[in-house]
Design a protein around this motif. Structure first.
Motif, mmCIF file in Angstrom:
data_model
loop_
_atom_site.group_PDB
_atom_site.id
_atom_site.type_symbol
_atom_site.label_atom_id
_atom_site.label_comp_id
_atom_site.label_asym_id
_atom_site.label_seq_id
_atom_site.Cartn_x
_atom_site.Cartn_y
_atom_site.Cartn_z
ATOM 1 N N THR A 100 0.865 -1.163 0.000
ATOM 2 C CA THR A 100 0.000 0.000 0.000
ATOM 3 C C THR A 100 0.907 1.220 0.000
ATOM 4 O O THR A 100 1.661 1.435 0.955
ATOM 5 C CB THR A 100 -0.948 -0.012 1.212
ATOM 6 N N VAL A 101 0.856 1.966 -1.086
ATOM 7 C CA VAL A 101 1.718 3.130 -1.271
ATOM 8 C C VAL A 101 0.917 4.375 -0.913
ATOM 9 O O VAL A 101 -0.154 4.616 -1.488
ATOM 10 C CB VAL A 101 2.244 3.199 -2.720
ATOM 11 N N ILE A 102 1.429 5.124 0.044
ATOM 12 C CA ILE A 102 0.736 6.301 0.566
ATOM 13 C C ILE A 102 1.532 7.545 0.178
ATOM 14 O O ILE A 102 2.692 7.693 0.569
ATOM 15 C CB ILE A 102 0.601 6.216 2.100
ATOM 16 N N LYS A 103 0.905 8.411 -0.587
ATOM 17 C CA LYS A 103 1.525 9.677 -0.948
ATOM 18 C C LYS A 103 1.120 10.721 0.087
ATOM 19 O O LYS A 103 -0.054 10.797 0.471
ATOM 20 C CB LYS A 103 1.084 10.112 -2.348
ATOM 21 N N ILE A 104 2.077 11.514 0.519
ATOM 22 C CA ILE A 104 1.841 12.516 1.560
ATOM 23 C C ILE A 104 2.077 13.903 0.971
ATOM 24 O O ILE A 104 3.097 14.154 0.322
ATOM 25 C CB ILE A 104 2.769 12.271 2.771
ATOM 26 N N ARG A 105 1.102 14.783 1.207
ATOM 27 C CA ARG A 105 1.184 16.171 0.752
ATOM 28 C C ARG A 105 0.844 17.067 1.935
ATOM 29 O O ARG A 105 -0.206 16.902 2.564
ATOM 30 C CB ARG A 105 0.201 16.396 -0.400
ATOM 31 N N ASP A 106 1.730 17.968 2.280
ATOM 32 C CA ASP A 106 1.504 18.900 3.383
ATOM 33 C C ASP A 106 1.161 18.182 4.685
ATOM 34 O O ASP A 106 0.287 18.612 5.447
ATOM 35 C CB ASP A 106 0.400 19.906 3.032
ATOM 36 N N GLY A 107 1.821 17.035 4.924
ATOM 37 C CA GLY A 107 1.640 16.302 6.169
ATOM 38 C C GLY A 107 0.387 15.448 6.237
ATOM 39 O O GLY A 107 0.083 14.888 7.285
ATOM 40 N N LYS A 108 -0.351 15.340 5.131
ATOM 41 C CA LYS A 108 -1.587 14.545 5.101
ATOM 42 C C LYS A 108 -1.534 13.534 3.961
ATOM 43 O O LYS A 108 -0.865 13.748 2.952
ATOM 44 C CB LYS A 108 -2.813 15.438 4.949
#
Length: 129
Positions: A100-108
């Protein structure tokens, strides 16, 4: 840019939210426009767009799914979770390896992409009861 420590915290909190069904925790971690892609044609497959749709996807716990974390892998823009998901329902058995690949943007969490070892197994397991 999110630090490696923060990425690891997000990964662990995401798993905790899934395991404990803590919808408030999960909602607090996700961007409003989060998208989760999961292959196959099962009840949980497809693209879930937005926080509520992602939460609804995780709510299928009546199937007795167990998440076993193998590793957290850190990337430049997020994390990948190496998992083994297992469950049993009557004669049906689910035992798959996934990333499961989780992309994080601005800490979310802004995007989640799941890659499965056995899509046919997932399709056969997650059907209407």
């Amino acid at each position: 840019m999110t630090t490696e420590i923060k990425k690891t915290e997000i990964a662990n909190q995401f798993l905790t939210g899934l395991r404990t069904r803590d919808w408030g925790l999960l909602k607090s971690m996700m961007a409003d426009d989060v998208v989760w892609n999961l292959p196959g044609s099962s009840l949980i497959s497809g693209e879930a767009q937005g926080v509520d749709a992602v939460i609804q996807r995780t709510a299928h716990r009546e199937y007795g799914l167990t998440f076993t974390l193998k590793q957290i892998l850190i990337g430049r823009h997020g994390v990948a979770l190496s998992l083994n998901n297992t469950a049993r329902r009557g004669d049906l058995v689910l035992d798959e390896h996934l990333a499961t690949v989780i992309k994080i943007r601005d800490g979310k969490i802004s995007a989640i992409d799941t890659y499965l070892s056995d899509i046919d197994m997932l399709n056969a397991f997650f059907v209407s009861k």
